[in-house]
Design a protein around this motif. Structure first.
Motif, short mmCIF file in Angstrom:
data_model
loop_
_atom_site.label_atom_id
_atom_site.label_comp_id
_atom_site.label_asym_id
_atom_site.label_seq_id
_atom_site.Cartn_x
_atom_site.Cartn_y
_atom_site.Cartn_z
N LEU A 1 0.92 -10.35 1.35
CA LEU A 1 1.50 -8.93 1.03
C LEU A 1 0.20 -8.41 0.45
CD1 LEU A 1 4.72 -9.77 -1.38
CD2 LEU A 1 4.44 -8.94 1.13
N VAL A 2 0.16 -6.90 0.92
CA VAL A 2 -0.98 -6.18 0.55
C VAL A 2 -0.58 -5.06 -0.16
CG1 VAL A 2 -2.92 -4.89 1.54
CG2 VAL A 2 -2.01 -6.81 2.55
N ALA A 3 -1.02 -4.78 -1.46
CA ALA A 3 -0.78 -3.83 -2.35
C ALA A 3 -1.77 -2.56 -2.10
CB ALA A 3 -0.97 -4.31 -3.72
N SER A 4 -1.10 -1.15 -1.97
CA SER A 4 -1.98 -0.01 -1.84
C SER A 4 -1.46 1.07 -2.52
CB SER A 4 -1.91 0.29 -0.20
OG SER A 4 -2.49 1.41 -0.14
N ALA A 5 -2.25 1.45 -3.71
CA ALA A 5 -1.74 2.51 -4.49
C ALA A 5 -2.54 2.68 -5.85
CB ALA A 5 -0.36 2.74 -4.88
N LYS A 6 -3.55 3.40 -5.97
CA LYS A 6 -4.25 3.75 -7.41
C LYS A 6 -4.76 2.29 -7.80
CE LYS A 6 -3.20 6.88 -10.25
NZ LYS A 6 -2.79 7.63 -11.31
N ILE A 7 -5.45 1.85 -6.81
CA ILE A 7 -6.25 0.39 -7.33
C ILE A 7 -7.79 0.82 -7.11
CG2 ILE A 7 -6.80 -1.92 -6.61
CD1 ILE A 7 -3.77 -1.98 -5.48
N VAL A 8 -8.39 0.57 -8.30
CA VAL A 8 -9.94 0.86 -8.18
C VAL A 8 -10.76 -0.04 -8.96
CG1 VAL A 8 -11.68 2.36 -9.50
CG2 VAL A 8 -9.37 3.31 -8.47
N THR A 9 -10.26 -1.02 -9.91
CA THR A 9 -10.99 -1.86 -10.42
C THR A 9 -10.56 -3.24 -10.21
OG1 THR A 9 -9.99 -1.80 -12.45
CG2 THR A 9 -11.51 -0.23 -12.68
N ALA A 10 -11.54 -4.07 -10.68
CA ALA A 10 -11.24 -5.55 -10.59
C ALA A 10 -9.83 -5.92 -11.18
CB ALA A 10 -12.32 -6.46 -10.84
N PHE A 11 -9.71 -5.36 -12.59
CA PHE A 11 -8.68 -5.34 -13.22
C PHE A 11 -7.18 -5.07 -12.63
CE2 PHE A 11 -5.34 -3.79 -15.97
CZ PHE A 11 -4.87 -5.21 -16.64
N ASP A 12 -7.57 -3.98 -12.01
CA ASP A 12 -6.22 -3.50 -11.21
C ASP A 12 -5.82 -4.40 -10.00
OD1 ASP A 12 -6.24 -1.17 -12.41
OD2 ASP A 12 -7.64 -0.31 -10.95
N VAL B 1 -5.56 -6.23 -1.41
CA VAL B 1 -5.21 -4.79 -1.73
C VAL B 1 -6.01 -3.90 -0.88
CG1 VAL B 1 -5.10 -5.31 -4.23
CG2 VAL B 1 -7.33 -4.71 -3.21
N ASN B 2 -5.35 -2.67 -0.44
CA ASN B 2 -6.07 -1.56 0.16
C ASN B 2 -6.52 -0.31 -0.67
OD1 ASN B 2 -6.02 -3.17 2.50
ND2 ASN B 2 -4.39 -1.75 3.56
N MET B 3 -7.72 0.11 -0.67
CA MET B 3 -8.08 1.32 -1.35
C MET B 3 -8.35 2.39 -0.50
SD MET B 3 -10.63 -0.37 -4.20
CE MET B 3 -10.50 -1.44 -5.47
N ALA B 4 -7.91 3.43 -0.85
CA ALA B 4 -8.16 4.81 -0.34
C ALA B 4 -9.05 5.58 -1.03
CB ALA B 4 -6.81 5.44 0.27
#
Length: 544
Positions: A393-404, A416-419
């Motif tokens: 499972l890959v999460a993608s939405a408003k993820i920026v920091t290591a805490f996220d 995770v995927n970051m845009a």
């Protein structure tokens, strides 16, 4: 005398809206009188009066704006302030933690890490740790010491013969067409330098994606890069493109709650030669994605399509990307995975928080499940069916920091995927002009005069540096919690304040299914109790 004063007051109130226009008119004779003793000042004042008078006459005579007609000249100040309101709010009004859509603190973290600037903070947190909703990760007294920060996950189920060892942090789908050629090239060069993957977006593989970085080829309902003359899926073109060694995985895009289909290109522009080359669409036409796929129409059909793509790609991992909408549609997919024995190798869960492109306000604000809710539903379903171990499972939405990353890992994500985080890394200033084609940094535009200012080598270094710094912070977060990999975070590690005197872990705050629970019998979880038995594998419709 009182009567005259009253009339004068009423007159002033009635005509005060014309005062700026009257002042502009008076500046003309004043300037002419000043030309003798002060020529430069006099000419300036006269010209200023002429310009103001001309604008005021235009405002009085135009018929499109009632406000400008009633308030000549002065109404212009209102439009000027309205034009600069986003910048005024962003730079002078909002606090460091106001996420609109990304906070100043979030942007600053990316900027500092992409530039290699120390990211520590003096004097303690700026967060109110006693406010409702405050979250933190528990640390351990038995910390670990990890040899490196290159966290990987192996993507590829039992039917996949060419699994991919993916970084846990990769670039999310951003199409060439929505992003400029220089932006796409910089991101791909960063992926090559940092050893992580670059998702193409539904706009397919452009020449700017071919800079040596690993690719996740995203296929949307327009089948760009693998379409026939009628816009349907072409097996021949898919097989040819999937054979590229740079293509490590294939992702079928099913839905994205925050944005209707524009083919990964900003609404309005026609297809240029370079875009047409990547997508297989004629030059000069509108580039629109159909609302649904033509290669399948049922959950069972999607499973067959997954198996077909996996075979034609030579055994590469095939996954799906979706924003969770109707729960019974997702349940129908999950049932089909179990009944057919054909499942995706990975599922990218997108959040309704919004993407990198433009979207109507109704979609951006009120369409699609937010990431956490969607991810937990998908995770719970796969656990309840006993197939969670074969699907990443890959999460993608408003993820920026290591805490996220740690937080979303605790809620069920493997990676995770970051845009927009990577957009900030290459210079995005959140001007929110993505839909205009006039991006001030040259990232979301097809205007050569704008994107040429984006220097590819420098931005590629920054994006790679941001990834490395994020991975280092992730390593430290794992070590401080006594873990060896981000996938070891569980709901027990994530704490959430629910009141001034109450704190609960995510494990106790949310409902979690046990392995095989959906197979063995009834489930108390409200979403499953209501919709699970009404989902069917041969239709996305809910049974009566």
């Amino acid at each position: 005398m009182r009567l005259r004063f009253t009339h004068a007051t009423e007159f002033a109130r009635h005509y005060e809206r014309y005062l700026p226009f009257a002042v502009a008119v008076l500046l003309i004779p004043m300037g002419l009188l000043l030309i003798g003793p002060a020529p430069v000042l006099g000419v300036f004042v006269a010209l200023l009066g002429l310009a103001g008078t001309a604008v005021g006459i235009h405002d009085l005579t135009q018929t499109q704006h009632a406000l400008m007609r009633n308030y000549p000249l002065s109404s212009r100040m209102r439009y000027l302030l309205e034009h600069f309101r986003p910048e005024i709010r962003q730079y002078f009004v909002e606090d460091d933690h106001a996420e609109t859509p990304f906070s100043r603190e979030q942007r600053a973290v990316v900027y500092r890490r992409s530039k290699g600037i120390e990211g520590v903070r003096p004097f303690g947190t700026l967060c109110n740790v006693y406010s409702d909703g405050y979250e933190w990760l528990n640390h351990s007294m038995a910390t670990t010491h990890l040899p490196d920060q290159d966290f990987r996950i192996r993507v590829g189920g039992p039917d996949c013969t060419r699994p991919y060892d993916s970084s846990v942090v990769n670039i999310s789908g951003m199409s060439y067409g929505a992003l400029s050629p220089n932006a796409i090239e910089a991101l791909n060069r960063a992926a090559k330098a940092g050893g992580f993957a670059h998702t193409t977006g539904e706009g397919s593989i452009s020449r700017y994606h071919r800079m040596g970085g690993d690719l996740v080829w995203q296929i949307g309902s327009g089948y760009f890069g693998c379409r026939d003359a009628d816009g349907g899926f072409s097996a021949e073109r898919f097989t040819e493109a999937a054979a590229d060694e740079a293509v490590k995985m294939i992702e079928i895009k099913l839905s994205q709650g925050a944005k209707p289909g524009h083919g990964g290109i900003l609404p309005g522009p026609k297809v240029t030669t370079a875009i047409a080359e990547a997508r297989g669409v004629p030059v000069g036409v509108d580039c629109i994605s159909p609302s649904s796929h033509s290669a399948f129409s049922t959950p069972r059909g999607l499973c067959s399509f997954i198996a077909r793509l996996r075979e034609m790609s030579g055994g590469k991992p095939v996954g799906i990307k979706m924003c969770v909408g109707h729960p019974w549609e997702w349940f129908a997919l999950a049932k089909a995975f179990r009944e057919t024995g054909i499942a995706p190798d990975f599922i990218t869960v997108d959040g309704g928080e919004g993407g990198t492109g433009a979207a109507p306000v109704e979609f951006a604000d009120h369409k699609g499940a937010p990431l956490r809710d969607g991810l937990m539903l998908v995770h719970n379903t796969l656990v309840g069916l006993g197939i969670r171990d074969r699907i990443k499972l890959v999460a993608s939405a408003k993820i920026v920091t290591a805490f996220d990353i740690c937080r979303i890992s605790a809620l069920g994500a493997d990676g995770v995927n970051m845009a927009r985080g990577f957009m900030f890394a290459i210079g995005c200033i959140q001007a929110q002009a993505c839909h205009t084609g006039k991006c001030p940094t040259g990232i979301t535009t097809q205007d050569p005069d704008r994107y040429r200012a984006l220097v590819v080598p420098d931005k590629a270094v920054r994006a790679a540096r941001f990834h490395a710094a994020t991975m280092h912070a992730l390593k430290e977060a794992c070590e401080s919690s006594g873990l060896r990999h981000p996938d070891q975070f569980t709901p027990h590690h994530l704490m959430i304040r629910t009141g001034p005197r109450e704190v609960r872990s995510a494990a106790s705050l949310y409902d979690w299914l046990q392995p095989g629970e959906l197979v063995s019998g009834a489930v108390a979880h409200p979403a499953f109790a209501k919709y699970w038995h009404r989902a069917q594998v041969d239709s996305f419709a809910m049974t009566a």
